[in-house]
Structures are given as structure tokens and as C-alpha cells.
Design an enzyme around this catalytic site. Structure first.
Site, short mmCIF file in Angstrom:
data_model
loop_
_atom_site.label_atom_id
_atom_site.label_comp_id
_atom_site.label_asym_id
_atom_site.label_seq_id
_atom_site.Cartn_x
_atom_site.Cartn_y
_atom_site.Cartn_z
N CYS A 22 -94.14 99.43 -0.13
CA CYS A 22 -95.22 99.72 -1.16
C CYS A 22 -96.16 98.47 -1.32
O CYS A 22 -95.70 97.88 -1.81
CB CYS A 22 -94.88 100.63 -2.41
SG CYS A 22 -96.38 100.58 -3.54
N CYS A 66 -97.36 98.08 -4.74
CA CYS A 66 -96.06 97.55 -5.43
C CYS A 66 -95.63 96.05 -5.47
O CYS A 66 -95.38 95.31 -6.45
CB CYS A 66 -94.70 98.27 -5.09
SG CYS A 66 -94.66 100.05 -5.32
#
Length: 103
Positions: free
Chosen positions: A30, A33
Site C-alpha cells: 500500500c 501506507c
């Protein structure tokens, strides 16, 4: 670099006298993230001694993600001792995260 919590060690870091603990649920794939981890590292430095900051790989720690109802990434949860007190999802700027924390 933020330390990874797992189901095997989480109780060592989030316990009745741990104070404020900020945890990001993330996935290594991600991009948002990964960007947020960088911001949280800066927050960890800024609030050293007041706030502990960790991360949890939700792909590896599905039981923890389920326990805290994490459905989207990144999800960041602020704990006071063992109680989740705030939650925010998505990528936010440093200033937005500081404002959200309100410590």
C-alpha cells in the site's frame, strides 16, 4: 523506523499503563501506507516521551485487524492504555495528523 507489533507481542506495548499509543495498520504493498509511515516516524520523533508509535502489518496480522475492525488501509488508531480512543483512515498530512491527535 517504526516497530512492528504482532499478536505475540502487542500486550508488551499496549497495556494498562502504556499511556498514549498510536498504531498504523498497513500493508507493505500500500503506497499510502508507506507514505503515512514516514509521517508517523516524524510524529514519533516530535512526541518522544509522550506518545509511542507502532505499526501492524494487517496482511500478516489478520486477527489483530479483525479485532480492531480494520477494513481499509491505512487505518491509524490512537490508544490510551488499552482503549482505542480515536481512529482515522487514509493518508493525511503531518499537520492534519497532529491536529487529529490533539495531545
Amino acid at each position: 523506523m517504526l516497530f512492528d507489533l504482532t499478536k505475540n507481542n502487542i500486550n508488551e506495548y499496549i497495556h494498562p499503563s502504556s499511556g498514549y499509543v498510536l498504531v498504523e495498520f498497513y500493508s507493505p504493498t500500500c503506497r499510502s501506507c508507506q507514505s503515512l509511515i514516514t509521517i508517523l516516524e516524524d510524529i514519533s520523533d516530535e512526541y518522544y516521551g509522550t506518545l509511542k508509535v507502532y505499526k501492524i502489518n494487517s496482511a500478516d496480522e489478520t486477527d489483530l485487524a479483525d479485532k480492531y475492525d480494520v477494513f481499509s488501509l491505512p487505518t491509524t488508531i490512537l490508544f490510551k492504555d488499552t482503549t482505542p480512543v480515536k481512529e482515522i483512515t487514509g493518508l493525511h498530512s503531518y499537520d492534519d495528523m497532529i491536529g487529529w491527535l490533539d495531545l
